[in-house]
Every structure is written in structure tokens, then in C-alpha cells.
Scaffold this active site. Structure first.
Site, PDB file in Angstrom:
ATOM      1  N   ASN A   5       0.824  -1.212   0.000  1.00  0.00           N
ATOM      2  CA  ASN A   5       0.000   0.000   0.000  1.00  0.00           C
ATOM      3  C   ASN A   5       0.856   1.259   0.000  1.00  0.00           C
ATOM      4  OD1 ASN A   5      -2.473  -1.339  -0.024  1.00  0.00           O
ATOM      5  ND2 ASN A   5      -2.571  -1.463   2.213  1.00  0.00           N
ATOM      6  N   ASP A  18      -5.441  -7.624   6.110  1.00  0.00           N
ATOM      7  CA  ASP A  18      -4.701  -8.707   5.475  1.00  0.00           C
ATOM      8  C   ASP A  18      -4.731  -9.975   6.327  1.00  0.00           C
ATOM      9  OD1 ASP A  18      -3.241  -7.704   7.529  1.00  0.00           O
ATOM     10  OD2 ASP A  18      -1.323  -7.646   6.476  1.00  0.00           O
TER      11      ASP A  18
END
Length: 307
Positions: free
Chosen positions: A175, A214
Site C-alpha cells: 500500500n 490482510d
């Protein structure tokens, strides 16, 4: 009956007139007339009784037919609508309200009610899908997994369960360096690999969910006989996940190398409730990260003391 009167010429009486009538004959004529009148009245009375009976029977038949038509055309459809409303109120939105091919106002009302129930069922399915499905990966979400876990624990028939708590290592780098869109692509690929591994190794009763971010959780269930079979099954699945998720992921023309840290906890050996089982899996996963990441660890009570 006698009637008499003198006959006079001037003041001189010359005779008289006398008329007599027998009252018995008059009574006989009177009785005959009364008998004829009574016979006529009896005949008329009988006719009237017959006509009143026919009219009454006709009214009864008409009333019964009207009641049957009212029951069929109004009361029964309204009762059916009331029953359908009770079913919908109870949460059974798939209730069907047939209109029986009617083309009147009641038929229009029943068809409108049926369309409403179908629309409610469709919206209910959409709401449930949104409430129990992860929007990105299409997997079950935290809520769905927790409800399934509690249900499995409640109906467990002495078979062991293993919960695997998997966390993608260093996912934040994706990210931060490639952006969140690339991160979503990586998560989709990881979810696909995890789902494939669970289908190959986890068995038919395995549950998979994206727990958030995640993190992924997997529940596998052992067979009836071997006591330690679920531990071997969880080990094999964890090894498969470490290998599969350790392979590079192609995203935006680049290769991203990640790994996964997996914590494994057993039921009922390590915990007796879903909350404790999830907490133990999280602790074991943290210990896998401490051990160097891209590996798996089984929960032990010493981990609680270390935490």
C-alpha cells in the site's frame, strides 16, 4: 220465522197475509256457504304455505351461495394475505401469494402483495450478502465466520477443530509503495491462493473468511477416530499456505514478494469457546511473526505468559 200483516179496505179488515220461513233451511245454506268458504281458505292457505316454503328454501339457497361466494372471493384471499403477512413478519420473505388468475381488485391486491414479498426477499438476500460477505474478496467476513464458529462449537460431536489465523507479512509495504489499488489486487490474489489451498487440503467442512485487512481465518475439522488427525491436517494446510503465499505476486507489471505468518490453535485442547479460540490463534500468529515470519506456530499456554 213468521211475518203476518192484516189486509184492510179503509178501516174494515178483510183478511190478512202471513209468511213463514223455515230457519233450518237457512242454517243449512249458511253452513254450506261457510264450508265452501272454509275449503277455499284452506286451499289458499296450503298454496301460501307452499309458496312461503319455496321462497324460504330459495332464500336459504341464495344465502348459502352468497356465503360461499363471499368466502371464496373475499374471505379466503384476505385470510391468505393475513397468513402471508404473518410469514413475512416472521422473516420468511419468500412467501408466495397466488392470485388464482383473478382479474378483479382483490386479484390486483394479491399480485401486488406477492410482488412486495418477492422484493422484500430479494432485498433481504442482498442485505444478508452484504452483511456476511467481504466486499473485496467475496469470502465470508468476520461476522459470518464467528456465527459459523459458534454454531460448530455448539453442535460439536467430540471431533477436534483447528483454527488457523493467517496474516500476510509486510503487506503495508504494498500500500505504501504501489498504492491501495495495487494492495487490493494483491489481496485478491492472496485470497484466491488461500481458497485454492483450503479446497485442496482443508476438506469439505473447512471454513474460510477474511477477518479484516490482510488477516484470514480458516477452520478445519477432524474425522471421528484419530485423536491427533486434526493437528496433522492443520500442519499440512499451514505448510501449503506458506509455500503458496511465498510465491511472487504479479501486480502492475512488477513482482511482489510476500509471506504469511500463521497461528494455529486446537479445540477443545486449547480453548472451549470461540472468543478464546480466536484470541489464542492471534497469539500464536504473533509468535510466528516473532520467530521470523513466513512460518506457522501452534498455540501453547507458555505463549500467554510471554504476551
Amino acid at each position: 220465522m213468521d211475518v203476518s200483516s192484516p189486509t184492510l179496505i179503509g178501516q174494515q179488515g178483510v183478511g190478512g197475509v202471513r209468511i213463514g220461513y223455515d230457519m233450518q233451511a237457512m242454517r243449512r245454506l249458511q253452513e254450506q256457504s261457510v264450508d265452501k268458504l272454509r275449503s277455499r281458505l284452506d286451499t289458499l292457505g296450503q298454496r301460501h304455505v307452499i309458496w312461503i316454503g319455496v321462497l324460504g328454501a330459495g332464500l336459504l339457497v341464495f344465502g348459502a351461495a352468497s356465503l360461499w361466494l363471499t368466502q371464496r372471493l373475499l374471505v379466503r384471499p384476505i385470510r391468505r394475505l393475513a397468513e402471508s403477512a404473518q410469514e413475512i413478519e416472521a422473516g420468511h420473505f419468500d412467501t408466495i401469494t397466488p392470485a388464482d388468475g383473478r382479474n378483479d381488485e382483490v386479484g390486483d391486491l394479491m399480485r401486488a402483495f406477492d410482488r412486495m414479498s418477492r422484493s422484500l426477499a430479494r432485498h433481504d438476500r442482498e442485505i444478508r450478502r452484504m452483511a456476511y460477505t467481504d466486499a473485496l474478496t467475496g469470502l465470508a467476513n468476520r461476522l459470518a465466520f464467528r456465527e459459523s464458529l459458534d454454531e460448530r462449537l455448539a453442535q460439536n460431536d467430540s471431533r477436534q477443530l483447528a483454527l488457523l489465523f493467517a496474516d500476510i507479512d509486510d503487506f503495508k509495504r504494498v500500500n505504501d509503495t504501489l498504492g491501495h489499488d495495487a494492495g487490493d489486487d494483491v489481496l485478491l490474489e492472496c485470497a484466491h491462493r488461500i481458497e485454492s489451498a483450503v479446497a485442496r487440503v482443508g476438506g469439505e467442512d473447512a471454513l474460510l473468511a477474511r477477518f479484516g485487512g490482510d488477516e484470514f481465518v480458516i477452520l478445519v475439522q477432524g474425522k471421528d477416530d484419530p485423536h491427533d488427525e486434526v493437528r496433522g491436517l492443520a500442519t499440512k494446510l499451514a505448510e501449503t499456505l506458506v509455500v503458496d503465499l511465498g510465491k511472487p505476486v504479479e501486480v502492475q507489471g512488477r513482482q511482489v514478494f510476500l509471506g504469511t505468518s500463521i497461528g494455529i490453535t486446537l479445540f477443545p485442547e486449547d480453548a472451549a469457546s470461540g472468543t478464546t479460540l480466536m484470541k489464542n490463534g492471534d497469539i500464536a500468529m504473533y509468535q510466528a511473526k516473532v520467530a521470523g515470519k513466513n512460518c506457522f506456530r501452534f498455540y501453547s499456554r507458555a505463549m500467554n505468559q510471554a504476551v
